[in-house]
Each structure stands twice: as C-alpha cells, then as structure tokens.
Design an enzyme around this catalytic site. Structure first.
Site, mmCIF file in Angstrom:
data_model
loop_
_atom_site.group_PDB
_atom_site.id
_atom_site.type_symbol
_atom_site.label_atom_id
_atom_site.label_comp_id
_atom_site.label_asym_id
_atom_site.label_seq_id
_atom_site.Cartn_x
_atom_site.Cartn_y
_atom_site.Cartn_z
ATOM 1 N N TYR A 75 0.826 -1.216 0.000
ATOM 2 C CA TYR A 75 0.000 0.000 0.000
ATOM 3 C C TYR A 75 0.858 1.264 0.000
ATOM 4 C CZ TYR A 75 -4.487 -2.273 -0.032
ATOM 5 O OH TYR A 75 -5.595 -2.984 -0.446
ATOM 6 N N GLN A 109 -15.396 3.032 -6.936
ATOM 7 C CA GLN A 109 -14.752 1.925 -6.220
ATOM 8 C C GLN A 109 -13.276 2.247 -6.018
ATOM 9 O OE1 GLN A 109 -16.211 -2.020 -8.110
ATOM 10 N NE2 GLN A 109 -16.673 -0.438 -9.596
ATOM 11 N N ASN A 110 -12.832 3.347 -6.623
ATOM 12 C CA ASN A 110 -11.405 3.676 -6.570
ATOM 13 C C ASN A 110 -11.043 4.332 -5.248
ATOM 14 O OD1 ASN A 110 -11.474 2.718 -9.127
ATOM 15 N ND2 ASN A 110 -11.331 4.704 -10.142
ATOM 16 N N VAL A 111 -9.805 4.126 -4.833
ATOM 17 C CA VAL A 111 -9.352 4.638 -3.527
ATOM 18 C C VAL A 111 -8.326 5.764 -3.711
ATOM 19 C CG1 VAL A 111 -9.804 2.426 -2.383
ATOM 20 C CG2 VAL A 111 -7.523 2.863 -3.344
ATOM 21 N N HIS A 127 -15.040 1.995 -1.543
ATOM 22 C CA HIS A 127 -13.970 1.128 -1.028
ATOM 23 C C HIS A 127 -12.910 1.887 -0.240
ATOM 24 C CE1 HIS A 127 -15.086 -2.083 -4.287
ATOM 25 N NE2 HIS A 127 -15.924 -2.052 -3.284
ATOM 26 N N CYS A 135 -6.456 2.260 12.679
ATOM 27 C CA CYS A 135 -5.940 1.217 13.563
ATOM 28 C C CYS A 135 -6.644 -0.102 13.235
ATOM 29 C CB CYS A 135 -6.211 1.621 15.008
ATOM 30 S SG CYS A 135 -5.905 0.303 16.201
ATOM 31 N N THR A 200 -15.076 -0.316 -15.069
ATOM 32 C CA THR A 200 -15.150 -1.388 -14.055
ATOM 33 C C THR A 200 -15.496 -2.718 -14.724
ATOM 34 O OG1 THR A 200 -16.178 -2.145 -11.989
ATOM 35 C CG2 THR A 200 -17.571 -0.814 -13.437
ATOM 36 N N SER A 201 -14.906 -3.789 -14.191
ATOM 37 C CA SER A 201 -15.208 -5.122 -14.718
ATOM 38 C C SER A 201 -16.560 -5.607 -14.220
ATOM 39 C CB SER A 201 -14.114 -6.113 -14.303
ATOM 40 O OG SER A 201 -13.989 -6.123 -12.888
ATOM 41 N N PRO A 226 -13.232 -0.453 -22.834
ATOM 42 C CA PRO A 226 -12.709 -0.992 -24.099
ATOM 43 C C PRO A 226 -13.191 -2.411 -24.383
ATOM 44 C CG PRO A 226 -10.905 -0.195 -22.674
ATOM 45 C CD PRO A 226 -12.158 -0.179 -21.852
HETATM 46 C C1 BJW Z 1 -10.784 0.825 -18.925
HETATM 47 C C2 BJW Z 1 -9.622 1.411 -19.317
HETATM 48 C C3 BJW Z 1 -9.755 2.700 -19.784
HETATM 49 C C4 BJW Z 1 -9.069 -0.622 -18.598
HETATM 50 N N1 BJW Z 1 -10.921 3.246 -19.815
HETATM 51 N N2 BJW Z 1 -11.971 1.315 -18.912
HETATM 52 C C5 BJW Z 1 -22.173 -11.392 -4.354
HETATM 53 C C6 BJW Z 1 -21.791 -12.365 -5.249
HETATM 54 C C7 BJW Z 1 -20.495 -12.918 -5.212
HETATM 55 C C8 BJW Z 1 -19.568 -12.511 -4.255
HETATM 56 C C9 BJW Z 1 -19.949 -11.541 -3.355
HETATM 57 C C10 BJW Z 1 -21.229 -11.003 -3.401
HETATM 58 N N3 BJW Z 1 -21.315 -10.058 -2.427
HETATM 59 C C11 BJW Z 1 -20.115 -9.984 -1.782
HETATM 60 C C12 BJW Z 1 -19.282 -10.893 -2.315
HETATM 61 C C13 BJW Z 1 -17.847 -11.125 -1.908
HETATM 62 C C14 BJW Z 1 -16.882 -10.121 -2.484
HETATM 63 C C15 BJW Z 1 -16.935 -10.179 -4.005
HETATM 64 O O1 BJW Z 1 -17.542 -9.362 -4.670
HETATM 65 N N4 BJW Z 1 -16.278 -11.154 -4.594
HETATM 66 C C16 BJW Z 1 -16.264 -11.317 -6.049
HETATM 67 C C17 BJW Z 1 -14.871 -10.929 -6.605
HETATM 68 C C18 BJW Z 1 -16.609 -12.732 -6.373
HETATM 69 N N5 BJW Z 1 -17.171 -8.781 -2.015
HETATM 70 C C19 BJW Z 1 -16.723 -8.360 -0.835
HETATM 71 O O2 BJW Z 1 -16.074 -9.088 -0.094
HETATM 72 C C20 BJW Z 1 -17.086 -6.951 -0.407
HETATM 73 N N6 BJW Z 1 -17.612 -6.976 0.916
HETATM 74 C C21 BJW Z 1 -18.857 -7.383 1.178
HETATM 75 O O3 BJW Z 1 -19.679 -7.595 0.322
HETATM 76 O O4 BJW Z 1 -19.118 -7.523 2.541
HETATM 77 C C22 BJW Z 1 -20.232 -8.331 2.922
HETATM 78 C C23 BJW Z 1 -19.969 -9.775 2.509
HETATM 79 C C24 BJW Z 1 -18.734 -10.342 2.724
HETATM 80 C C25 BJW Z 1 -18.476 -11.666 2.331
HETATM 81 C C26 BJW Z 1 -19.454 -12.404 1.660
HETATM 82 C C27 BJW Z 1 -20.696 -11.797 1.418
HETATM 83 C C28 BJW Z 1 -20.955 -10.465 1.851
HETATM 84 C C29 BJW Z 1 -15.836 -6.073 -0.348
HETATM 85 C C30 BJW Z 1 -15.206 -5.878 -1.671
HETATM 86 C C31 BJW Z 1 -13.920 -5.090 -1.495
HETATM 87 C C32 BJW Z 1 -13.113 -4.979 -2.787
HETATM 88 N N7 BJW Z 1 -11.824 -4.445 -2.497
HETATM 89 C C33 BJW Z 1 -10.926 -4.111 -3.577
HETATM 90 C C34 BJW Z 1 -9.608 -3.579 -2.964
HETATM 91 C C35 BJW Z 1 -9.871 -2.160 -2.396
HETATM 92 C C36 BJW Z 1 -8.663 -1.526 -1.829
HETATM 93 C C37 BJW Z 1 -7.529 -1.346 -2.823
HETATM 94 O O5 BJW Z 1 -7.650 -0.592 -3.816
HETATM 95 O O6 BJW Z 1 -6.517 -1.966 -2.586
HETATM 96 O O7 BJW Z 1 -11.516 -3.100 -4.418
HETATM 97 S S1 BJW Z 1 -10.637 -5.464 -4.720
HETATM 98 C C38 BJW Z 1 -10.599 -4.468 -6.173
HETATM 99 O O8 BJW Z 1 -11.752 -4.785 -7.024
HETATM 100 C C39 BJW Z 1 -10.822 -3.024 -5.695
HETATM 101 C C40 BJW Z 1 -11.725 -2.477 -6.764
HETATM 102 O O9 BJW Z 1 -12.405 -1.338 -6.285
HETATM 103 C C41 BJW Z 1 -12.624 -3.645 -7.075
HETATM 104 C C42 BJW Z 1 -13.322 -3.566 -8.401
HETATM 105 O O10 BJW Z 1 -12.389 -3.591 -9.433
HETATM 106 P P1 BJW Z 1 -12.612 -2.669 -10.734
HETATM 107 O O11 BJW Z 1 -12.547 -1.251 -10.333
HETATM 108 O O12 BJW Z 1 -13.810 -3.099 -11.460
HETATM 109 O O13 BJW Z 1 -11.257 -2.978 -11.524
HETATM 110 P P2 BJW Z 1 -10.950 -4.184 -12.552
HETATM 111 O O14 BJW Z 1 -9.498 -4.276 -12.683
HETATM 112 O O15 BJW Z 1 -11.687 -5.414 -12.172
HETATM 113 O O16 BJW Z 1 -11.606 -3.695 -13.930
HETATM 114 C C43 BJW Z 1 -11.071 -2.592 -14.628
HETATM 115 C C44 BJW Z 1 -11.923 -2.363 -15.866
HETATM 116 O O17 BJW Z 1 -11.449 -1.192 -16.498
HETATM 117 C C45 BJW Z 1 -11.839 -3.498 -16.901
HETATM 118 O O18 BJW Z 1 -13.144 -3.837 -17.324
HETATM 119 C C46 BJW Z 1 -11.045 -2.881 -18.067
HETATM 120 O O19 BJW Z 1 -11.467 -3.354 -19.336
HETATM 121 C C47 BJW Z 1 -11.392 -1.428 -17.896
HETATM 122 N N8 BJW Z 1 -10.432 -0.495 -18.445
HETATM 123 N N9 BJW Z 1 -8.558 0.481 -19.115
HETATM 124 C C48 BJW Z 1 -12.022 2.578 -19.377
HETATM 125 N N10 BJW Z 1 -8.641 3.327 -20.212
#
Ligand code: BJW
Length: 256
Positions: A75, A109-111, A127, A135, A200-201, A226
């Site tokens: 981090y 979702q960005n930090v 997020h 802490c 977002t994916s 894209p």
């Molecule tokens: C472009 C581009 C350009 C490229 N222009 N586009 C329901 C169903 C299944 C599972 C679950 C559910 N509910 C909860 C869950 C569990 C879990 C989850 O979702 N798991 C799945 C992965 C299966 N969720 C959680 O645990 C969440 N908590 C929760 O729900 O609590 C209650 C609970 C817990 C347990 C069970 C059930 C309920 C918390 C989720 C926390 C996610 N944390 C992270 C890290 C944050 C801190 C950090 O930054 O370090 O968040 S993981 C990471 O993924 C980060 C992001 O915000 C998040 C989403 O990713 P994002 O932004 O979509 O990025 P990418 O890389 O996936 O996609 C990028 C996209 O951009 C792509 O499509 C490219 O094509 C595109 N792109 N260039 C435009 N130039």
C-alpha cells in the site's frame, strides 16, 4: 437492445438527446478510469495488480494478519505511485458533467481520490481512500504525522491499541462497506434516470449490483469500457474505448 459505438464512430443522437434531458445521473467508476493516469487496474491480464499479486494475500484481513509488513509495503508503494500521478481527462470530464447536470452523484470503487482532485464534489468512495490510515483493532483514524514519525517501521504500530497496527482505510474482501455510503449509493441508483458505468469489470459486489438496481428502477445505462464486461448486457449504449476519450466526448455533446 445494446448499441455499441467505437471511438471512430459518431455518438448516437438518441444518446445525446437523452443525456441533455437527464434529470438525475449516477456515474459509477472503477479502476479503468484511472488507468490512463498510470495507475494499474486489478484484473487486466498483463498490467493488472492481480496478474502479479495474490489478492487473498494483499486485500483481505487474513492476508494482513499473516504478513502485515508485506501488505503495508504494497500500500505504501501504491500511495507513492498515486502521489506521483494525477487525474486524467476522464476524471475532469465527470466533474464538468456535474457542472452541467446538477445533482450528479459519483460512486467510485477507486481509492485514489482522483475524482475530488479533478473537481467532483459529490463522491461516494465505496472502497475507502488509500491516503487515510486506521488502527487495525479500533478502526480509529491514524494521522499522517504518526506515520511520518515511524518512517522505517513496517508494519507501523497503532497509537490507539497495544496490539493494533496501522492499515489503509480501504475495504478488503470479506469486509463490509460503510452502511451509510452504501445506502446513499443504492438510493441514488434507485432515483436516477441515467447511470454511466465507466472502467469497471463489474465483478466485485455489492458495487457491481448498483447498475442493475438503477436499470430495474427505470434508468438507462451507458457503459464506457474498451471490452465487454459482466454489466454490458444491461447497457443501452456501449461506448467501446478508453474513458479519457469517451467521457470528454459526452461533455462536448452537451454543448452541440
Ligand atoms: C478501462 C480502461 C480505460 C481498462 N478506460 N476502462 C455477491 C456475489 C459474489 C460474491 C460476493 C457477493 N457479495 C459480496 C461478495 C464477496 C466479495 C466479491 O464481490 N467477490 C467477487 C470478486 C466474487 N465482495 C466483498 O467481499 C465486499 N464486501 C462485502 O460484500 O461484505 C459483505 C460480505 C462479505 C463476504 C461475503 C458476502 C458479503 C468487499 C469488496 C472489497 C473490494 N476491495 C478491492 C480492494 C480495495 C482496496 C484497494 O484498492 O486496494 O476493491 S478489490 C478491487 O476490485 C478493488 C476495486 O475497487 C474492485 C473492483 O475492481 P474494478 O474497479 O472493477 O477494476 P478491474 O481491474 O476489475 O476492472 C477494470 C476495468 O477497467 C476493466 O473492465 C477494463 O477493461 C477497464 N479499463 N482500461 C475505461 N482506459
């Protein structure tokens, strides 16, 4: 039916006229919006963080408990990367859109804090924010001055609890999102007539459910990405390409 438009094509007049009359707009963003600032996404096959690192090790409470120094260092590296980069034309276009479409809500979702840096005011950071630390035991804020006073420690002890450690104020897998923020995000989704989903994916819940809730409540959807995603089937319009190209084009279309 979804209409896909590539960057070398003109915007659909139907999209433009809908945008001009939209009364309540939600923009949901993900890592792709910051990609053109030089911040890697998570899941892109070559450059994404998860292509090189194990998310279970770096973005879960268990991973932090196993090796807090490794997680803290990762981090710290990302904080430095973000401090050395800046918002791009996509972030700025979202802030401009809000100027023309009052009441626009940004849900990110960005930090990295780039939306606020680009001028967006109403931003729900689902997020968390990487620049803040808390802490691990009490979740109380830890000021930057405390971290600065421990430059060579990794992990950094917490000032609030003898067994506590400093951790980033972000949401890891398995952790709950802030209830108030999430409630505000779903309320905005239910009330909007247009949801713009950019970079977002759409695989991480509950954030990924926001577009479906908006569409179920009658909103139309524009996706900017894209590639096809889990959410593409919900979109009325898919703007295929990078957000730093498409989002400024949406702003321009408002003044034509
Ligand atoms: C472009 C581009 C350009 C490229 N222009 N586009 C329901 C169903 C299944 C599972 C679950 C559910 N509910 C909860 C869950 C569990 C879990 C989850 O979702 N798991 C799945 C992965 C299966 N969720 C959680 O645990 C969440 N908590 C929760 O729900 O609590 C209650 C609970 C817990 C347990 C069970 C059930 C309920 C918390 C989720 C926390 C996610 N944390 C992270 C890290 C944050 C801190 C950090 O930054 O370090 O968040 S993981 C990471 O993924 C980060 C992001 O915000 C998040 C989403 O990713 P994002 O932004 O979509 O990025 P990418 O890389 O996936 O996609 C990028 C996209 O951009 C792509 O499509 C490219 O094509 C595109 N792109 N260039 C435009 N130039």
């Amino acid at each position: 039916m979804t209409l896909s438009i590539s960057v070398d094509e003109a915007l659909d007049p139907g999209l433009t006229s809908f945008l001009k009359t939209a009364r309540s707009v939600v923009v949901l963003t993900g890592a792709g919006v910051s990609a053109e600032s030089g911040v890697p996404t998570f899941r892109d096959a070559q450059q994404g963080f998860w292509a090189r690192h194990d998310p279970m090790q770096l973005a879960t409470p268990d991973g932090f408990a196993r090796d807090p120094g490794l997680v803290w260092d990762w981090y710290q590296w990302r904080r430095k990367l973000i401090a050395e980069t800046s918002p791009n034309a996509g972030h700025r276009a979202i802030a401009e859109l809000a100027g023309q479409l009052p009441g626009l809500v940004v849900i990110t979702q960005n930090v990295d804090g780039f939306h606020q840096l680009a001028g967006s005011r109403h931003v729900l950071e689902l997020h968390g924010n990487i620049q803040r630390s808390i802490c691990s035991r009490t979740r109380r804020d830890i000021p930057a001055s405390w971290l600065d006073a421990h430059p060579d420690r990794s992990p950094v002890p917490s000032p609030h609890h003898p067994q506590g450690l400093a951790r980033p104020d972000v949401v890891w897998f398995g952790e709950s999102l802030d209830e108030k923020l999430l409630g505000a995000a779903f309320a905005a989704a239910q009330a909007c007539d247009l949801v713009i989903v950019a970079g977002t994916s759409g695989v991480v819940h509950p954030a990924a459910s926001i577009p479906a809730v908006a569409v179920e409540h009658g909103a139309r959807m524009i996706e900017v990405n894209p590639v096809q995603t889990e959410l593409s089937r919900l979109a009325d319009w898919r703007l295929v390409g990078p957000s730093a190209t498409w989002l400024p084009r949406l702003v321009e279309s408002l003044s034509k």
